[in-house]
Scaffold this motif. Structure first.
Motif, mmCIF file in Angstrom:
data_model
loop_
_atom_site.group_PDB
_atom_site.id
_atom_site.type_symbol
_atom_site.label_atom_id
_atom_site.label_comp_id
_atom_site.label_asym_id
_atom_site.label_seq_id
_atom_site.Cartn_x
_atom_site.Cartn_y
_atom_site.Cartn_z
ATOM 1 N N ALA A 122 0.070 18.323 45.751
ATOM 2 C CA ALA A 122 -0.404 18.163 44.371
ATOM 3 C C ALA A 122 0.338 19.118 43.434
ATOM 4 O O ALA A 122 0.681 18.751 42.300
ATOM 5 C CB ALA A 122 -1.914 18.405 44.305
ATOM 6 N N CYS A 123 0.588 20.342 43.876
ATOM 7 C CA CYS A 123 1.352 21.295 43.065
ATOM 8 C C CYS A 123 2.746 20.738 42.773
ATOM 9 O O CYS A 123 3.219 20.773 41.625
ATOM 10 C CB CYS A 123 1.488 22.634 43.802
ATOM 11 S SG CYS A 123 -0.002 23.635 43.847
ATOM 12 N N ALA A 124 3.409 20.224 43.812
ATOM 13 C CA ALA A 124 4.764 19.685 43.637
ATOM 14 C C ALA A 124 4.755 18.467 42.723
ATOM 15 O O ALA A 124 5.627 18.321 41.852
ATOM 16 C CB ALA A 124 5.360 19.326 44.998
ATOM 17 N N LEU A 125 3.766 17.579 42.899
ATOM 18 C CA LEU A 125 3.693 16.373 42.077
ATOM 19 C C LEU A 125 3.408 16.721 40.620
ATOM 20 O O LEU A 125 3.972 16.109 39.706
ATOM 21 C CB LEU A 125 2.610 15.437 42.614
ATOM 22 C CG LEU A 125 2.438 14.118 41.862
ATOM 23 C CD1 LEU A 125 3.725 13.304 41.892
ATOM 24 C CD2 LEU A 125 1.275 13.308 42.449
ATOM 25 N N SER A 126 2.557 17.698 40.390
ATOM 26 C CA SER A 126 2.255 18.118 39.025
ATOM 27 C C SER A 126 3.521 18.618 38.334
ATOM 28 O O SER A 126 3.762 18.314 37.149
ATOM 29 C CB SER A 126 1.196 19.225 39.049
ATOM 30 O OG SER A 126 0.869 19.644 37.743
ATOM 31 N N ALA A 127 4.348 19.365 39.071
ATOM 32 C CA ALA A 127 5.609 19.853 38.507
ATOM 33 C C ALA A 127 6.578 18.705 38.240
ATOM 34 O O ALA A 127 7.225 18.655 37.182
ATOM 35 C CB ALA A 127 6.240 20.870 39.457
ATOM 36 N N LEU A 128 6.672 17.746 39.179
ATOM 37 C CA LEU A 128 7.551 16.589 38.980
ATOM 38 C C LEU A 128 7.110 15.768 37.767
ATOM 39 O O LEU A 128 7.946 15.286 36.992
ATOM 40 C CB LEU A 128 7.549 15.701 40.223
ATOM 41 C CG LEU A 128 8.385 16.150 41.419
ATOM 42 C CD1 LEU A 128 8.250 15.144 42.563
ATOM 43 C CD2 LEU A 128 9.853 16.313 41.037
ATOM 44 N N ASP A 129 5.814 15.611 37.611
ATOM 45 C CA ASP A 129 5.286 14.858 36.470
ATOM 46 C C ASP A 129 5.751 15.492 35.159
ATOM 47 O O ASP A 129 6.187 14.800 34.230
ATOM 48 C CB ASP A 129 3.757 14.835 36.540
ATOM 49 C CG ASP A 129 3.128 14.017 35.426
ATOM 50 O OD1 ASP A 129 3.769 13.054 34.955
ATOM 51 O OD2 ASP A 129 1.992 14.341 35.025
#
Length: 581
Positions: free
Chosen positions: A370-377
């Motif tokens: 979720a941390c990585a996806l939030s950054a990608l978003d």
């Protein structure tokens, strides 16, 4: 006989001892893949490799970790014999192998002098892992290892006392200590300055400056140290004096900074909310608080603390300010001290619990993904394709949250070229194990390659390895191109996880999860992330699965040592384009 004499381990034995040893050795031959010793078994034999190679592996929580490969003239099995413990690792034949073995009884009876040599070799292996000593040659390490003795301390036992004469230098091989100074307001109390652990050292200040101990050192856990007397310290480590003086100054700066901060809090009653301005010569904030961002400096004006690593365009150094000069740009960035996520997947197995597959628990994977996806978003909303998502580029901050680093392959997509809008880019870049099929085939790609890489990351977090792992890049690329048949999952893996990964790693980017009409929101709403509050994640109010231990603002113990040497290529272009930097 001649074979034995060529083994460095046995170089100090007499001809008579070599002869006795040769008579006691037993030859064994093994075929490829055969197990020679098994982890956990009793240690009953010592082995010399006469011909061929073996691989040493260690099972950690269900995962087989490759440690090293040994070949002709090397030896193994000595630790179990010396320490009287079960085997710490397994050893397997690589191809046809011939080894010579000596049973424990004969080892003890015949190799008395060699036991000392083996103990020294084990000590040198420890010394090689200490960053301070990485500059020493093998011969110099031999001398240091010979001169050092092992000392053990129990929890709360005092190792050195403030004010006493300093005649010994210590390197910690196991355990944690705290450094304390007598309180300025109460002589009966001590204030903790910092903590030190494996591969760090103390006691050098008194030896370098010819003064009493400036602080006390107390064991917090069971501690094992290598100790070096003053005379040997002066003789053997003289070439490292500059590095140790830098470390002494760093610790002094930190202590003064903490002292000033505490005094400020005592006077004002609350820590200042003003953003501190750091000067070059001290870790403490500038008292005047002047804006030094536009001042003119040179590289030699910087206090370079350590090289942390290297990126696409240059080296990453830990310094106490930032500048530009005629040849280089220096970018001041936040020091994210928790280390790479890669380290917690493949190295620090005791930091987080593991599944039978070797990966993290589902809830912990959910958090890091979720941390990585939030950054990608966030990155994608800026119309940027990141193109290098992998655990090495995800750092843990002090709260245990992830931050993406290294934008060397990032690119704006879509972009304008010759007056035309380009919806795809064709550059082959990234890390092989995380490349999407359209990248490998050079068919053109957009931001959707990041969702494929995100699927690889989720797989890696859950399983403990990448989905298309192979030693040969060509084989990795073949597996990626034919992912529909090569993407497999361990039996018993969470069904929601499998469904998420399959959606993210759809070989057709047009229907890849994250690249559909709903965008990354469709990933966030996937059942795999059920129960996760995304608004709390963004506010960082969710407790992370693991909080890195960070001792002080300059703690870089989560990063491997990296050589400082570098050659700067002179820049001959115009300087005007950098005016606004």
């Amino acid at each position: 006989m001649e074979f034995l004499r060529r083994i460095p381990l046995l170089k100090n034995l007499s001809n008579e001892q070599i002869s006795k040893l040769a008579g006691a050795l037993v030859s064994h031959k093994f075929l490829d893949g055969a197990t020679i010793i098994r982890q956990g078994d009793p240690g009953d034999s010592f082995y010399l490799i006469k011909d061929g190679s073996v691989k040493c592996t260690q099972n950690k929580q269900g995962r087989e970790i490759h440690l090293m490969t040994l070949s002709r003239g090397n030896y193994f099995g000595e630790m179990a014999l010396l320490l009287d413990e079960p085997r710490h690792a397994s050893v397997t034949a690589v191809g046809s192998v011939e080894v010579l073995s000596l049973r424990k009884q004969e080892f003890t009876r015949l190799l008395g002098p060699v036991r000392d040599v083996l103990s020294l070799q084990m000590r040198i292996r420890v010394l090689r892992s200490v960053p301070l000593l990485s500059r020493l040659s093998d011969a110099e390490l031999d001398h240091v290892g010979n001169a050092m003795r092992v000392e053990e301390y129990q929890p709360n036992e005092r190792i050195v006392n403030e004010g006493e004469p300093g005649n010994i230098f210590y390197i910690i091989t196991e355990g944690v200590v705290k450094c304390c100074k007598i309180s300025a307001t109460n002589s009966n109390e001590e204030e903790e300055i910092l903590q030190l652990r494996d591969q760090e050292y103390f006691g050098e200040r008194a030896l370098l400056k010819e003064e009493p101990r400036a602080a006390s050192v107390v064991a917090l856990t069971r501690v094992e140290c290598l100790a070096l007397e003053r005379a040997d310290f002066t003789c053997l480590l003289n070439d490292l004096k500059g590095i140790m003086i830098q470390e002494v100054n760093r610790r002094e700066d930190f202590f003064q900074h903490e002292k000033q901060r505490r005094q400020s809090q005592e006077v004002v009653g609350i820590a200042s909310e003003t953003k501190p301005v750091y000067n070059v010569d001290s870790a403490a904030p500038s008292a005047a608080g002047e804006d030094v961002s536009q001042s003119s400096f040179k590289m030699e004006d910087l206090n370079v603390l350590r090289t942390l690593g290297t990126g696409t365009f240059g080296r990453v150094k830990l310094v106490q300010f930032v500048i530009t000069d005629a040849d280089q740009i220096y970018m001041l960035m936040e020091l994210v001290q928790g280390g790479e996520l890669w380290m917690y997947i493949y190295d620090r197995f005791d930091s987080l619990p593991r599944t039978n597959f070797g990966g993290f628990l589902k809830g912990h994977t959910q958090f890091y993904a979720a941390c990585a996806l939030s950054a990608l978003d966030y990155i994608h909303k800026k119309d940027v394709a990141y193109r290098d998502l992998k655990p090495e580029n995800l750092l843990l901050d002090s709260q245990g949250y992830l931050k993406i680093i290294d934008f060397g392959f990032a690119k704006t997509v879509p972009f304008q070229k010759n007056g035309n809008l380009q919806l795809k880019t064709f550059t082959l870049c990234g890390t092989p194990e995380y490349l999407a099929p359209e990248l490998v085939l050079s068919r053109g790609h957009d931001k959707s390659v990041d969702y494929w890489a995100f699927g690889c990351l989720v797989y890696e977090l859950m399983v403990g390895r990448t989905p298309f792992q192979d030693e040969q890049h060509d084989e990795i690329f073949k597996k990626i191109i034919h992912s529909s048949t090569n993407l497999t999952f361990p039996r018993g893996l969470d069904n929601d996880c499998i469904d998420l990964i399959k959606g993210l790693m759809n070989p057709n980017p047009a229907v890849r999860l994250g690249n559909l009409l709903g965008g990354p929101k469709e990933i966030m709403e996937h059942p795999f992330f059920s129960g996760l509050d995304w608004s709390q994640l963004r506010r960082k109010t969710i407790s992370a699965p693991f909080h890195p231990s960070i001792r002080d603002p300059m703690d870089v113990s989560s990063f491997e040592p990296y050589p400082d040497d570098e050659k700067v290529v002179p820049y001959k272009g115009t300087q005007s384009i950098f005016d606004k930097f």
